[in-house]
Design an enzyme around this catalytic site. Sequence first.
Site, PDB file in Angstrom:
ATOM      1  N   GLU A 105       0.884  -1.168   0.000  1.00  0.00           N
ATOM      2  CA  GLU A 105       0.000   0.000   0.000  1.00  0.00           C
ATOM      3  C   GLU A 105       0.915   1.209   0.000  1.00  0.00           C
ATOM      4  O   GLU A 105       1.747   1.352   0.894  1.00  0.00           O
ATOM      5  CB  GLU A 105      -0.900   0.023   1.241  1.00  0.00           C
ATOM      6  N   CYS A 137      -2.265   8.943   3.428  1.00  0.00           N
ATOM      7  CA  CYS A 137      -2.272   8.467   2.046  1.00  0.00           C
ATOM      8  C   CYS A 137      -3.625   8.750   1.396  1.00  0.00           C
ATOM      9  O   CYS A 137      -3.756   8.706   0.184  1.00  0.00           O
ATOM     10  CB  CYS A 137      -1.945   6.990   1.992  1.00  0.00           C
TER      11      CYS A 137
HETATM   12  P1  NDP Z   1       8.794   4.879   3.678  1.00  0.00           P
HETATM   13  O1  NDP Z   1       8.440   4.197   2.432  1.00  0.00           O
HETATM   14  O2  NDP Z   1      10.028   5.672   3.735  1.00  0.00           O
HETATM   15  O3  NDP Z   1       8.922   3.805   4.868  1.00  0.00           O
HETATM   16  C1  NDP Z   1       7.931   2.858   5.136  1.00  0.00           C
HETATM   17  C2  NDP Z   1       8.534   1.750   5.950  1.00  0.00           C
HETATM   18  O4  NDP Z   1       9.496   1.064   5.145  1.00  0.00           O
HETATM   19  C3  NDP Z   1       9.308   2.224   7.184  1.00  0.00           C
HETATM   20  O5  NDP Z   1       9.154   1.274   8.213  1.00  0.00           O
HETATM   21  C4  NDP Z   1      10.731   2.254   6.691  1.00  0.00           C
HETATM   22  O6  NDP Z   1      11.700   2.184   7.710  1.00  0.00           O
HETATM   23  C5  NDP Z   1      10.746   1.019   5.828  1.00  0.00           C
HETATM   24  N1  NDP Z   1      11.793   0.967   4.817  1.00  0.00           N
HETATM   25  C6  NDP Z   1      12.510   1.973   4.270  1.00  0.00           C
HETATM   26  N2  NDP Z   1      13.386   1.492   3.356  1.00  0.00           N
HETATM   27  C7  NDP Z   1      13.221   0.154   3.322  1.00  0.00           C
HETATM   28  C8  NDP Z   1      13.817  -0.894   2.568  1.00  0.00           C
HETATM   29  N3  NDP Z   1      14.775  -0.672   1.677  1.00  0.00           N
HETATM   30  N4  NDP Z   1      13.402  -2.158   2.792  1.00  0.00           N
HETATM   31  C9  NDP Z   1      12.437  -2.429   3.687  1.00  0.00           C
HETATM   32  N5  NDP Z   1      11.835  -1.472   4.432  1.00  0.00           N
HETATM   33  C10 NDP Z   1      12.207  -0.196   4.246  1.00  0.00           C
HETATM   34  O7  NDP Z   1       7.536   5.696   4.097  1.00  0.00           O
HETATM   35  P2  NDP Z   1       7.273   6.500   5.458  1.00  0.00           P
HETATM   36  O8  NDP Z   1       7.293   5.605   6.631  1.00  0.00           O
HETATM   37  O9  NDP Z   1       8.222   7.634   5.454  1.00  0.00           O
HETATM   38  O10 NDP Z   1       5.728   6.938   5.276  1.00  0.00           O
HETATM   39  C11 NDP Z   1       5.351   7.933   4.425  1.00  0.00           C
HETATM   40  C12 NDP Z   1       4.986   7.386   3.066  1.00  0.00           C
HETATM   41  O11 NDP Z   1       4.133   6.253   3.175  1.00  0.00           O
HETATM   42  C13 NDP Z   1       4.238   8.396   2.274  1.00  0.00           C
HETATM   43  O12 NDP Z   1       4.937   8.640   1.100  1.00  0.00           O
HETATM   44  C14 NDP Z   1       2.877   7.788   1.983  1.00  0.00           C
HETATM   45  O13 NDP Z   1       2.596   7.960   0.666  1.00  0.00           O
HETATM   46  C15 NDP Z   1       3.019   6.355   2.279  1.00  0.00           C
HETATM   47  N6  NDP Z   1       1.841   5.812   2.958  1.00  0.00           N
HETATM   48  C16 NDP Z   1       0.902   5.084   2.274  1.00  0.00           C
HETATM   49  C17 NDP Z   1      -0.197   4.558   2.894  1.00  0.00           C
HETATM   50  C18 NDP Z   1      -1.202   3.704   2.168  1.00  0.00           C
HETATM   51  O14 NDP Z   1      -1.968   2.987   2.813  1.00  0.00           O
HETATM   52  N7  NDP Z   1      -1.281   3.693   0.865  1.00  0.00           N
HETATM   53  C19 NDP Z   1      -0.444   4.785   4.317  1.00  0.00           C
HETATM   54  C20 NDP Z   1       0.587   5.537   4.931  1.00  0.00           C
HETATM   55  C21 NDP Z   1       1.674   6.017   4.279  1.00  0.00           C
HETATM   56  P3  NDP Z   1      12.348   3.544   8.312  1.00  0.00           P
HETATM   57  O15 NDP Z   1      11.287   4.200   9.066  1.00  0.00           O
HETATM   58  O16 NDP Z   1      13.452   3.084   9.161  1.00  0.00           O
HETATM   59  O17 NDP Z   1      12.813   4.343   7.126  1.00  0.00           O
END
Ligand code: NDP
Length: 480
Positions: free
Chosen positions: A245, A279
């Site tokens: 998502e 989102c």
């Molecule tokens: P990120 O994509 O940066 O991170 C999401 C999660 O993935 C975090 O736990 C992060 O860890 C982890 N992560 C980062 N890099 C990797 C990798 N290479 N491999 C595996 N895991 C990884 O998003 P954010 O947490 O910053 O959230 C904001 C974003 O999420 C927004 O852009 C929004 O669009 C999207 N979003 C979408 C939703 C939906 O339901 N469609 C709902 C909520 C948010 P770490 O925190 O350590 O970087």
Amino acid sequence: MQKNYIAGEWTASEHSIDNLNPSDTRDIVGQFAQASRSDLDRALDAAKSAQKIWAKSGIEQRYNALMAIGNEMMARSAELGELLSREEGKPLAEGKGEVYRAGQFFTYYAAETLRQIGDTADSVRPDIEIDVRREAVGVVAIVSPWNFPTATASWKVAPALAFGNAVIWKPANVTPASAVALTEIIAKQDLPAGLFQLVMGGGSEIGQALVESPEVNAVSFTGSVEVGRTVAAAAVQNFTKVQLEMGSKNALAVMDDADLDLAVNLALGGAFGGSGQKCTASSRLVVHSAVHDAFVEKLAAATQAMVVGHALEAGTQLGPVVSEQQLQSNLDYVQLGLSEGAELITGGQRLEMATPGYYMQPGLFIGTNNSMRINREEMFAPLAAVIKVDSFEEALAVVNDTEFGLTSGIVTQSLARATHFRRNAKTGCVMVNLPTAGTDYHVPFGGRGVSSYGTREQGKYAEEFYTTVKTSYISSGMPL
Ligand code: NDP
């Protein structure tokens, strides 16, 4: 130091990070362990063993555990909501509401454990019966974002456990306190050691290692499109089941027959609720030219009147954004909008408040078009852009002109337009006279385009991801 939860034990790490309160950066919420590679290896081993036990557990045992978790979360939503708001920055009422809602995911899936009924059929061959049933997938990796730190994790963890899986959870590193709080509640249950595990740490390190592991049978991820691509690429190397998502660029269409006060309320909540860090946020406001000026005047006044403040202070309508990095990105988008020719009619600047934090005045652009980057890229900011259109048909075309497709909305008093919009909007969720944000827990949630990949989350539809189907053919050796 707040520890990881591995193989049924709270486990310290060599490294930790400080977690800051975005409403007051002098307030350190805590120090949180960062899992090492060997922690992850132990978690993977423990998960595998625990899952075998859990898959054979009675469904009443699962029901009891999930119900107890959900009930405790709802009972403690005020206390845990305050912790969530303190570390994430959303106003207290939203923090409490999120924890309560997260509890409801557990009680909903508690009930689903008792509804695991399969199908039977007669074979096309004589005297053979067929039994179709669902089995757990195995070890599920859950990677969640910071903007709904408790709810997003819960709508993944609850069905994963309900359907007999083990979970290894990597929460966002900026909201670890909510993750530890949820883990403490789950850890009180009598679950096999390793069935539910928390591994905190950097996404590109421990997150990447987790989703790359061939020991993982399914990966459920919520976050950005960019990271989603990386996660999917890693999972597919092992043919691991994956569900993503991601972001969106949702539009709310305001028609010439709309109740304008309602439209302004929907736009205000949809665009700026949670400081725009949803989102499902309505960051594009597609407004009919006949009501454009009146709508803009009312919305600008309402936007200016929004009370920005410390998340835990009474009266705050808009808390800080989550981090300095997010705030800088938001301010860059303001500059980008101006350079693209948009007119900023209110807000959009950093605010200095009584406490040092990441505060921003909600901003409203007008005079924009759908080709501008501020209308194409997800900003995740308290920023909205008005796009003027001359007809319902043009509005629908603009709403659909995006690579994303999570939610969309229309404000109209016409049943014909509402129906046509509902049937033709290219989004996973459509809202009629409702904000684009705000969904229920018992029905599917997800999008189209780059917003989602894989099967839907939530409600009964979650079963598709967290189970795998087995078809058995049975002959008794006697004529039936
Ligand atoms: P990120 O994509 O940066 O991170 C999401 C999660 O993935 C975090 O736990 C992060 O860890 C982890 N992560 C980062 N890099 C990797 C990798 N290479 N491999 C595996 N895991 C990884 O998003 P954010 O947490 O910053 O959230 C904001 C974003 O999420 C927004 O852009 C929004 O669009 C999207 N979003 C979408 C939703 C939906 O339901 N469609 C709902 C909520 C948010 P770490 O925190 O350590 O970087």
